[in-house]
Structures are given as structure tokens and as C-alpha cells.
Design a protein around this motif. Structure first.
Motif, short mmCIF file in Angstrom:
data_model
loop_
_atom_site.label_atom_id
_atom_site.label_comp_id
_atom_site.label_asym_id
_atom_site.label_seq_id
_atom_site.Cartn_x
_atom_site.Cartn_y
_atom_site.Cartn_z
N ALA A 209 0.83 -1.21 0.00
CA ALA A 209 0.00 0.00 0.00
C ALA A 209 0.86 1.26 0.00
O ALA A 209 0.52 2.26 -0.65
CB ALA A 209 -0.92 0.00 1.21
N THR A 210 1.99 1.21 0.72
CA THR A 210 2.85 2.40 0.79
C THR A 210 3.48 2.73 -0.55
O THR A 210 3.84 3.89 -0.79
CB THR A 210 3.96 2.23 1.84
OG1 THR A 210 4.78 1.10 1.49
CG2 THR A 210 3.39 2.04 3.22
N ASP A 211 3.61 1.75 -1.43
CA ASP A 211 4.17 2.04 -2.75
C ASP A 211 3.26 3.01 -3.50
O ASP A 211 3.73 3.98 -4.10
CB ASP A 211 4.32 0.73 -3.54
CG ASP A 211 4.95 0.95 -4.91
OD1 ASP A 211 6.09 1.46 -4.96
OD2 ASP A 211 4.30 0.66 -5.93
N SER A 212 1.95 2.77 -3.43
CA SER A 212 0.98 3.66 -4.06
C SER A 212 0.92 5.00 -3.33
O SER A 212 0.90 6.07 -3.96
CB SER A 212 -0.40 3.00 -4.08
OG SER A 212 -1.37 3.89 -4.57
N ILE A 213 0.93 4.94 -1.99
CA ILE A 213 0.87 6.18 -1.20
C ILE A 213 2.07 7.07 -1.48
O ILE A 213 1.95 8.28 -1.65
CB ILE A 213 0.80 5.84 0.31
CG1 ILE A 213 -0.51 5.12 0.63
CG2 ILE A 213 0.94 7.09 1.16
CD1 ILE A 213 -0.56 4.53 2.02
N GLY A 214 3.26 6.45 -1.58
CA GLY A 214 4.47 7.22 -1.84
C GLY A 214 4.42 7.95 -3.17
O GLY A 214 4.86 9.11 -3.27
N HIS A 215 3.88 7.30 -4.19
CA HIS A 215 3.78 7.96 -5.50
C HIS A 215 2.73 9.07 -5.48
O HIS A 215 2.92 10.12 -6.12
CB HIS A 215 3.44 6.92 -6.58
CG HIS A 215 4.64 6.13 -7.02
ND1 HIS A 215 5.04 4.98 -6.40
CD2 HIS A 215 5.53 6.35 -8.03
CE1 HIS A 215 6.12 4.50 -6.99
NE2 HIS A 215 6.44 5.32 -7.98
N GLN A 216 1.64 8.87 -4.76
CA GLN A 216 0.63 9.92 -4.66
C GLN A 216 1.18 11.15 -3.95
O GLN A 216 0.94 12.28 -4.39
CB GLN A 216 -0.60 9.38 -3.92
CG GLN A 216 -1.40 8.36 -4.71
CD GLN A 216 -2.54 7.77 -3.90
OE1 GLN A 216 -2.74 8.14 -2.75
NE2 GLN A 216 -3.28 6.86 -4.49
N ILE A 217 1.93 10.93 -2.87
CA ILE A 217 2.55 12.06 -2.17
C ILE A 217 3.56 12.75 -3.08
O ILE A 217 3.66 13.98 -3.11
CB ILE A 217 3.22 11.59 -0.87
CG1 ILE A 217 2.18 11.01 0.10
CG2 ILE A 217 3.97 12.74 -0.20
CD1 ILE A 217 2.78 10.37 1.33
N GLY A 218 4.32 11.97 -3.84
CA GLY A 218 5.30 12.54 -4.77
C GLY A 218 4.65 13.43 -5.81
O GLY A 218 5.15 14.53 -6.12
N GLN A 219 3.51 13.01 -6.34
CA GLN A 219 2.79 13.81 -7.32
C GLN A 219 2.27 15.10 -6.69
O GLN A 219 2.30 16.17 -7.31
CB GLN A 219 1.65 13.00 -7.91
CG GLN A 219 2.11 11.85 -8.80
CD GLN A 219 0.98 10.92 -9.19
OE1 GLN A 219 -0.15 11.07 -8.73
NE2 GLN A 219 1.28 9.95 -10.05
N PHE A 220 1.81 14.99 -5.45
CA PHE A 220 1.32 16.18 -4.74
C PHE A 220 2.45 17.19 -4.54
O PHE A 220 2.29 18.38 -4.77
CB PHE A 220 0.73 15.76 -3.39
CG PHE A 220 0.32 16.92 -2.53
CD1 PHE A 220 -0.87 17.59 -2.77
CD2 PHE A 220 1.12 17.34 -1.47
CE1 PHE A 220 -1.26 18.66 -1.97
CE2 PHE A 220 0.75 18.41 -0.67
CZ PHE A 220 -0.45 19.07 -0.92
N ILE A 221 3.61 16.70 -4.09
CA ILE A 221 4.77 17.58 -3.88
C ILE A 221 5.17 18.27 -5.18
O ILE A 221 5.45 19.47 -5.21
CB ILE A 221 5.95 16.78 -3.31
CG1 ILE A 221 5.65 16.32 -1.88
CG2 ILE A 221 7.24 17.61 -3.33
CD1 ILE A 221 6.70 15.38 -1.30
N GLU A 222 5.18 17.50 -6.27
CA GLU A 222 5.58 18.06 -7.56
C GLU A 222 4.61 19.14 -8.00
O GLU A 222 5.01 20.17 -8.56
CB GLU A 222 5.67 16.94 -8.60
CG GLU A 222 6.43 17.32 -9.86
CD GLU A 222 7.90 17.60 -9.60
OE1 GLU A 222 8.54 18.22 -10.45
OE2 GLU A 222 8.42 17.18 -8.54
#
Length: 266
Positions: free
Chosen positions: A120-133
Motif C-alpha cells: 500500500a505504501t508504494d501507491s501512497i508514496g507515489h501519490q505524495i510525490g505527485q502532490f509535492i511536484e
């Protein structure tokens, strides 16, 4: 994570210049006295592969330590033991396979690896990355727009910026003052669709409006790299001539910038 008995969390940011992870932010459960652990952790930095966060940064994949005291690659083992922290897991915050930061969570219980949580954290990490970008892009766009406005205000000719559909989003002070002094141009204010004004004038057989409309539309659609023309303007003090230049704005901004220079004296 407190609900799942992860008592402390932290974010480590990638510092490309120094090639290390630096402590960005930390938090802990109000019911557990971990403020000192959080503050002491701020002095650490981790190179790729060093510590739990460094391992995650290097591999680009989540990792789990079920026994911090027994891990031979966890420099804060003594500090964690002092505050009763037993287990930890970590995952990357990534965008397009590039790690931007690493998040780590600690528990005061011995926790065995939870594969479902790690996936689950793999998906969460990418979502947070997109938000930061997105936030970075918004900040950079704001800075760039301010720079463009400052630059436009320093110019000695009139400047307007149109968005992708032709609406005026910015007009330099010189342009706005000229507009207010000319009854025929008074309606060309910010928020007005410049193309619609040209279309109305073109429908009345104004050849200059037709030419301007043709050029602006082609620059907006990318058919022309730029466009220029000269046109007369009947002002109160007499006829004046202007040279107009239309150039595209940066792709992520869209639209065009139109500048008019008074060439009457030439």
C-alpha cells in the motif's frame, strides 16, 4: 499510523547537492514521550544505503526492520532503544522513479513485516510525490509570473498577456494607461477576450483586425513561432503607428504575450 500503533513518524528529504538525506519533519503520538527522539534525530544525515531511510533511498523500495536493536545498519539503534522503539518501516516518496523523500515510522512494539502495508505504501508514496511536484510547480509558476510582470513593467512599450483561449490575463501599466486614454480601446481590459474583440472588428471589414486575428490565433495554436505587423491607431492627438509582436508564453503557462511599440516618429 497512530491507530495502527506506529508511535512516531518522520520525513527525510533528498538533498541532491550534498547527496544525503536530511531530516525535514517529525511527529509522534501525544501519549508517548518521544519529543527528544524527534529533536535528536534532526542532527543525523544519511548517505545512500546507510540506515533504514538510506537503504530505502538507494533501493527505491519499502523496507522493514522488526528488531531495531539487532540491525547492524541502523545508526540510531542506541537512540531508538533509549526511547523504547522496537520496529520500523520506511518507504520512498517518488515521482517517475526518482525518490524525492523518504518516510519512516516507528513502533514501541516488535512488529513483523506486513506485506499488505508495504504494498500500500508504494501507491501512497507515489501519490505524495505527485502532490509535492504539483506544489513545486505552483510555486515556480508563481515566481516566474512575478518575474515576467516585473520585466514587463520595465519595458517602454505596451504589453498584454493572453491565456490559451485569448482572454487578457495581464496588461502592463503603460498599456493600461494608453487604453484608458483611447476611447476605442477602453474596453480591452483584463478579463476581456482579445480574440473576440478582433473578430468583431474583422466582421466590420477592418483589415488590420483580420491580420492581427490571423497571426495571434496561429501563434496560440503553435502554427507560427511568432508574428509581427504594423498598424495605425487614430488617437485624440492624431494618427499614431504601432509595431506589434506576438510571441508564445512558456508551454506550461500557455497563451501569448503581445507587445506594441509606438513607431510614429520613425
Amino acid at each position: 499510523c497512530e491507530y495502527f500503533e506506529w508511535h512516531c513518524g518522520e520525513i527525510w528529504q533528498v538533498s541532491p547537492e550534498a547527496e544525503v538525506l536530511t531530516y525535514l519533519e517529525g511527529w509522534h503520538s501525544a501519549s508517548v514521550p518521544l519529543a527528544e527522539f524527534v529533536s535528536d534525530s534532526r542532527r543525523f544525515t544519511f548517505a545512500p544505503g546507510i540506515g533504514l531511510a538510506g537503504r530505502v533511498w538507494k533501493s527505491g523500495a519499502p523496507a522493514w526492520i522488526n528488531n531495531l536493536a539487532g540491525d547492524d545498519n541502523f545508526p540510531r539503534a542506541g537512540l531508538a532503544d533509549k526511547f523504547g522503539l522496537k520496529s520500523a518501516f520506511s518507504f520512498p516518496v517518488a515521482l517517475s522513479h526518482q525518490t524525492l523523500a523518504v518516510m519512516t515510522f516507528f513502533s514501541r512494539k516488535v512488529r513483523q513485516p506486513d506485506e499488505e502495508l508495504l504494498q500500500a505504501t508504494d501507491s501512497i508514496g507515489h501519490q505524495i510525490g505527485q502532490f509535492i511536484e504539483r506544489k513545486k510547480a505552483e510555486h515556480l509558476t508563481s515566481q516566474r509570473d512575478q518575474l515576467l510582470h516585473t520585466m514587463f513593467e520595465s519595458l517602454s512599450f505596451h504589453v498584454v498577456v493572453l491565456n490559451r483561449d485569448g482572454t487578457i490575463t495581464y496588461a502592463s501599466k503603460l498599456r493600461d494607461q494608453f487604453r484608458m486614454d483611447q476611447p476605442l480601446l477602453s474596453h480591452l481590459a483584463v478579463g476581456t477576450n482579445y480574440l473576440n474583440v478582433c473578430k468583431r472588428a474583422a466582421s466590420l471589414n477592418d483589415n488590420n483586425a483580420k491580420e492581427a486575428l490571423y497571426g495571434i490565433e496561429n501563434v496560440l495554436t503553435g502554427q507560427f513561432p511568432n508574428f509581427s505587423m504594423e498598424y495605425p491607431c487614430d488617437a485624440v492627438e492624431g494618427r499614431r503607428w504601432f509595431a506589434v509582436q506576438v510571441d508564445p508564453m512558456p508551454p506550461d503557462h500557455g497563451g501569448v504575450v503581445i507587445s506594441d511599440a509606438d513607431i510614429t516618429a520613425q
